[in-house]
Design an enzyme around this catalytic site. Sequence first.
Site, short mmCIF file in Angstrom:
data_model
loop_
_atom_site.label_atom_id
_atom_site.label_comp_id
_atom_site.label_asym_id
_atom_site.label_seq_id
_atom_site.Cartn_x
_atom_site.Cartn_y
_atom_site.Cartn_z
N LYS A 68 68.05 41.95 -11.30
CA LYS A 68 67.11 43.04 -11.57
C LYS A 68 66.44 43.59 -10.30
O LYS A 68 65.98 44.73 -10.28
CB LYS A 68 66.02 42.57 -12.53
CG LYS A 68 66.52 42.41 -13.96
CD LYS A 68 65.36 42.09 -14.88
CE LYS A 68 65.88 41.80 -16.27
NZ LYS A 68 64.80 41.61 -17.24
N ILE A 218 57.35 35.63 -26.17
CA ILE A 218 58.57 36.37 -25.86
C ILE A 218 59.81 35.47 -25.93
O ILE A 218 60.93 35.95 -25.86
CB ILE A 218 58.51 37.15 -24.53
CG1 ILE A 218 58.53 36.23 -23.34
CG2 ILE A 218 57.31 38.08 -24.48
CD1 ILE A 218 58.93 36.98 -22.05
#
Length: 276
Positions: A68, A218
């Site tokens: 990323k 999450i």
Amino acid sequence: MLGYQFGLVGYPIGHSLSPWIHQQFLEQYKMDGTYELFEITPKDNFSQKLSNLKESGVNGFNVTVPYKETVLNFLDKIDESAEQIGAVNTIHCENGKWVGYNTDGIGFVRSLEYEYPELTQRKSSQILIIGAGGAAKGIYHGLMRHGYTNITIANRTLKKAVLITENDQSVLNLEEAADQLSSFDVIIQTTSVGMKPNIDQTVLSLQGLNSYTIVCDIVYQPLLTKFLQEAKLQGASIHFGHTMLLFQAQAAFEIWTKKNPDMTELASRLQLLLEG
Ligand code: ATR
């Protein structure tokens, strides 16, 4: 004409749920398209692999761990929010130019507001984010962009939290956070603690939680983490992690196709898939 070509770059990605999610979106609009896994191993030449991808005429792709940040060096343009976060999870290829976005944090906020629409009228809610890694950073900026004003970050390593908030008033260590739980309306667990196989672990105890608090995790493997189980025991509302995955994908699909897929049944269908 060939249909849309989408995909995912990362390693390892064999178990990714993104192909399934994007297939549902394509089917919703009866669009012709594919979403492929472009796995790039640490031994591969990353730059060469990305050149191949560019030549393949791909319309857009997602980027996941561990690339990323690396991928920032291969872009022609970076969207402002991705720049702020310092990481990209979505790339749109337009006329041979690659534009990088980050839909992780926005995806989380969309998922939360979808399930708890009353929050859109309560932007001054007291929000606690637990953890200060990449996911926490994306969610922090996503919440700020959506107008939330009272966000605190709690982390084991305090200075990592300060790097995100850029002030030391809105940070707590984990013990302080546990003591002050009752002052938060929304609590968001962003560390990997509690993820399979360590399903008996929680990052902090939820004793003393208010029943009106919304508790999010999450982690989605398992869906009902120990953290969420404890929240339920205290009578709080809970928010599952797989919905963030769905809504970050929705935001990416929107960037690529300008279409905004309907999410009404997808969360329960993905839940069934995850529960096997
Ligand atoms: P990601 O990019 O996926 O968010 P990360 O950058 O590895 O993941 O961040 C992990 C976060 O989980 C960090 O905030 C980390 O705390 P530190 O900053 O103190 O390292 C937190 N974390 C991981 N394991 C933890 C544990 N056992 N107890 C408390 N916090 C933990």
